[in-house]
Design a protein around this motif. Structure first.
Motif, PDB file in Angstrom:
ATOM      1  N   LYS A 102       0.859  -1.210   0.096  1.00 45.56           N
ATOM      2  CA  LYS A 102       0.086   0.003  -0.006  1.00 45.56           C
ATOM      3  C   LYS A 102       0.850   1.317   0.031  1.00 45.56           C
ATOM      4  O   LYS A 102       0.592   2.237  -0.599  1.00 45.56           O
ATOM      5  N   GLY A 103       2.022   1.139   0.948  1.00 48.71           N
ATOM      6  CA  GLY A 103       2.829   2.363   0.865  1.00 48.71           C
ATOM      7  C   GLY A 103       3.550   2.649  -0.603  1.00 48.71           C
ATOM      8  O   GLY A 103       3.579   3.748  -1.159  1.00 48.71           O
ATOM      9  N   VAL A 104       3.754   1.555  -1.197  1.00 43.41           N
ATOM     10  CA  VAL A 104       4.407   1.822  -2.558  1.00 43.41           C
ATOM     11  C   VAL A 104       3.485   2.014  -3.768  1.00 43.41           C
ATOM     12  O   VAL A 104       3.752   3.102  -4.441  1.00 43.41           O
ATOM     13  N   ALA A 105       2.115   1.590  -3.496  1.00 46.88           N
ATOM     14  CA  ALA A 105       1.167   2.020  -4.173  1.00 46.88           C
ATOM     15  C   ALA A 105       0.682   3.471  -4.363  1.00 46.88           C
ATOM     16  O   ALA A 105       0.365   4.332  -5.260  1.00 46.88           O
ATOM     17  N   ASP A 106       0.737   3.838  -2.772  1.00 48.76           N
ATOM     18  CA  ASP A 106       0.323   5.386  -2.529  1.00 48.76           C
ATOM     19  C   ASP A 106       1.346   6.340  -3.001  1.00 48.76           C
ATOM     20  O   ASP A 106       1.365   7.331  -3.569  1.00 48.76           O
ATOM     21  N   LEU A 107       2.782   5.945  -2.988  1.00 49.41           N
ATOM     22  CA  LEU A 107       3.881   6.686  -3.684  1.00 49.41           C
ATOM     23  C   LEU A 107       3.835   6.804  -4.965  1.00 49.41           C
ATOM     24  O   LEU A 107       4.030   7.820  -5.671  1.00 49.41           O
ATOM     25  N   THR A 108       3.219   5.715  -5.831  1.00 50.73           N
ATOM     26  CA  THR A 108       3.351   6.018  -7.158  1.00 50.73           C
ATOM     27  C   THR A 108       1.892   6.652  -7.637  1.00 50.73           C
ATOM     28  O   THR A 108       1.786   7.080  -8.591  1.00 50.73           O
ATOM     29  N   ALA A 109       1.069   6.581  -6.892  1.00 48.62           N
ATOM     30  CA  ALA A 109      -0.293   7.432  -7.050  1.00 48.62           C
ATOM     31  C   ALA A 109      -0.548   8.803  -6.775  1.00 48.62           C
ATOM     32  O   ALA A 109      -1.140   9.530  -7.389  1.00 48.62           O
ATOM     33  N   LYS A 110       0.301   9.223  -5.848  1.00 50.27           N
ATOM     34  CA  LYS A 110       0.241  10.743  -5.436  1.00 50.27           C
ATOM     35  C   LYS A 110       0.690  11.679  -6.487  1.00 50.27           C
ATOM     36  O   LYS A 110       1.609  11.515  -7.160  1.00 50.27           O
ATOM     37  N   ASN A 111      -0.204  12.713  -6.935  1.00 47.48           N
ATOM     38  CA  ASN A 111      -0.274  13.585  -7.726  1.00 47.48           C
ATOM     39  C   ASN A 111       0.358  12.962  -9.091  1.00 47.48           C
ATOM     40  O   ASN A 111       1.271  13.778  -9.833  1.00 47.48           O
ATOM     41  N   GLY A 112      -0.090  11.701  -9.578  1.00 45.37           N
ATOM     42  CA  GLY A 112       0.130  11.426 -10.802  1.00 45.37           C
ATOM     43  C   GLY A 112       1.861  10.997 -10.918  1.00 45.37           C
ATOM     44  O   GLY A 112       2.413  11.034 -12.017  1.00 45.37           O
ATOM     45  N   TYR A 113       2.336  10.576  -9.858  1.00 42.26           N
ATOM     46  CA  TYR A 113       3.873  10.208 -10.008  1.00 42.26           C
ATOM     47  C   TYR A 113       4.112   8.659 -10.302  1.00 42.26           C
ATOM     48  O   TYR A 113       3.960   7.776  -9.740  1.00 42.26           O
ATOM     49  N   ARG A 114       4.218   8.608 -11.578  1.00 39.82           N
ATOM     50  CA  ARG A 114       4.770   7.482 -12.363  1.00 39.82           C
ATOM     51  C   ARG A 114       3.702   6.276 -11.947  1.00 39.82           C
ATOM     52  O   ARG A 114       4.239   5.202 -11.443  1.00 39.82           O
ATOM     53  N   ALA A 115       2.435   6.251 -12.081  1.00 40.51           N
ATOM     54  CA  ALA A 115       1.631   5.289 -11.913  1.00 40.51           C
ATOM     55  C   ALA A 115       1.801   4.114 -12.901  1.00 40.51           C
ATOM     56  O   ALA A 115       1.455   3.015 -12.725  1.00 40.51           O
ATOM     57  N   ASP A 116       2.656   4.404 -13.852  1.00 44.35           N
ATOM     58  CA  ASP A 116       2.845   3.215 -14.917  1.00 44.35           C
ATOM     59  C   ASP A 116       4.087   2.187 -14.287  1.00 44.35           C
ATOM     60  O   ASP A 116       4.184   1.064 -14.795  1.00 44.35           O
ATOM     61  N   LEU A 117       4.607   2.690 -13.254  1.00 40.33           N
ATOM     62  CA  LEU A 117       5.714   1.771 -12.552  1.00 40.33           C
ATOM     63  C   LEU A 117       4.883   1.150 -11.415  1.00 40.33           C
ATOM     64  O   LEU A 117       5.812   0.433 -10.603  1.00 40.33           O
ATOM     65  N   ARG A 118       3.795   1.365 -11.044  1.00 41.33           N
ATOM     66  CA  ARG A 118       3.043   0.763  -9.884  1.00 41.33           C
ATOM     67  C   ARG A 118       3.298  -0.620  -9.795  1.00 41.33           C
ATOM     68  O   ARG A 118       3.612  -1.431  -8.671  1.00 41.33           O
ATOM     69  N   GLU A 119       2.796  -1.531 -10.819  1.00 40.83           N
ATOM     70  CA  GLU A 119       2.790  -2.954 -10.741  1.00 40.83           C
ATOM     71  C   GLU A 119       4.205  -3.443 -10.552  1.00 40.83           C
ATOM     72  O   GLU A 119       4.501  -4.503  -9.926  1.00 40.83           O
ATOM     73  N   GLU A 120       5.236  -2.815 -11.267  1.00 44.43           N
ATOM     74  CA  GLU A 120       6.708  -3.322 -11.195  1.00 44.43           C
ATOM     75  C   GLU A 120       7.132  -2.917  -9.902  1.00 44.43           C
ATOM     76  O   GLU A 120       7.888  -3.943  -9.237  1.00 44.43           O
ATOM     77  N   ALA A 121       6.738  -1.993  -9.083  1.00 41.28           N
ATOM     78  CA  ALA A 121       7.334  -1.668  -7.768  1.00 41.28           C
ATOM     79  C   ALA A 121       6.626  -2.734  -6.842  1.00 41.28           C
ATOM     80  O   ALA A 121       7.515  -3.313  -5.993  1.00 41.28           O
ATOM     81  N   VAL A 122       5.411  -2.934  -6.756  1.00 43.82           N
ATOM     82  CA  VAL A 122       4.934  -3.975  -5.934  1.00 43.82           C
ATOM     83  C   VAL A 122       5.315  -5.215  -6.295  1.00 43.82           C
ATOM     84  O   VAL A 122       5.546  -6.214  -5.297  1.00 43.82           O
ATOM     85  N   ALA A 123       5.537  -5.556  -7.636  1.00 40.26           N
ATOM     86  CA  ALA A 123       6.168  -7.169  -7.802  1.00 40.26           C
ATOM     87  C   ALA A 123       7.591  -7.159  -7.346  1.00 40.26           C
ATOM     88  O   ALA A 123       7.810  -8.223  -6.691  1.00 40.26           O
ATOM     89  N   ARG A 124       8.192  -6.053  -7.276  1.00 37.03           N
ATOM     90  CA  ARG A 124       9.777  -6.168  -6.720  1.00 37.03           C
ATOM     91  C   ARG A 124       9.780  -6.149  -5.356  1.00 37.03           C
ATOM     92  O   ARG A 124      10.322  -7.185  -4.625  1.00 37.03           O
TER      93      ARG A 124
END
Length: 155
Positions: A102-124
């Motif tokens: 959730k912390g990683v997903a929130d970091l990628t979602a805030k103010n449009g900050y690289r939402a395209d990397l959300r799935e890769e970040a959570v997988a990592r």
């Protein structure tokens, strides 16, 4: 004196450094694949999308020595001050894995900050947490028949 801001695009930086940079790793095996050692590269793939040194907004996920996870993000407005450009968030070894997701997903979602990397970040994060779990010991297989008799004779 104020620091001057340069107006060099991310695309130009990539075009200049894509063939030679400190993070590039070339392998002849596997069809001549190109990998990256960039700490802000989530999948270690040498491409513009994942290159943290060229993009103003980048995310990196690493494991701690203590068994936790460190998430590194890059501030978009501080490209001229690399020491101040990174923000590190540490999660301890006892932190729930879903809370880290959730912390990683929130970091990628805030103010449009690289939402395209959300799935890769959570997988990592998932892969790091899986690697930090202790391995289960599998018992030795029980011998049967001739192998069991032979083992008994040897003892």
């Amino acid at each position: 004196m104020a620091a001057e801001r340069t107006n060099v695009s991310n695309d130009l930086i990539w075009q200049l450094t894509r063939n030679q940079n400190a993070y590039l790793v070339r392998r002849n095996a596997g069809g001549g694949s190109q990998l990256s050692r960039d700490p802000l590269n989530l999948v270690n793939k040498h491409s513009f999308k994942y290159a943290g040194y060229t993009n103003n907004k980048a995310i990196g996920v690493h494991g701690n020595e203590e068994g936790g996870v460190t998430v590194i993000t890059k501030k978009p407005g501080s490209s001229q001050q690399p020491a101040k450009a990174e923000v590190k968030v540490n999660y301890g070894p006892k932190t729930a894995t879903r809370k880290i997701y959730k912390g990683v997903a929130d970091l990628t979602a805030k103010n449009g900050y690289r939402a395209d990397l959300r799935e890769e970040a959570v997988a990592r994060v998932s892969a790091i947490r899986r690697s930090q779990k202790p391995k289960k010991e599998t018992p030795a297989p029980k011998l049967r028949g001739a192998k069991a008799r032979k083992a008994e004779q040897e003892e």
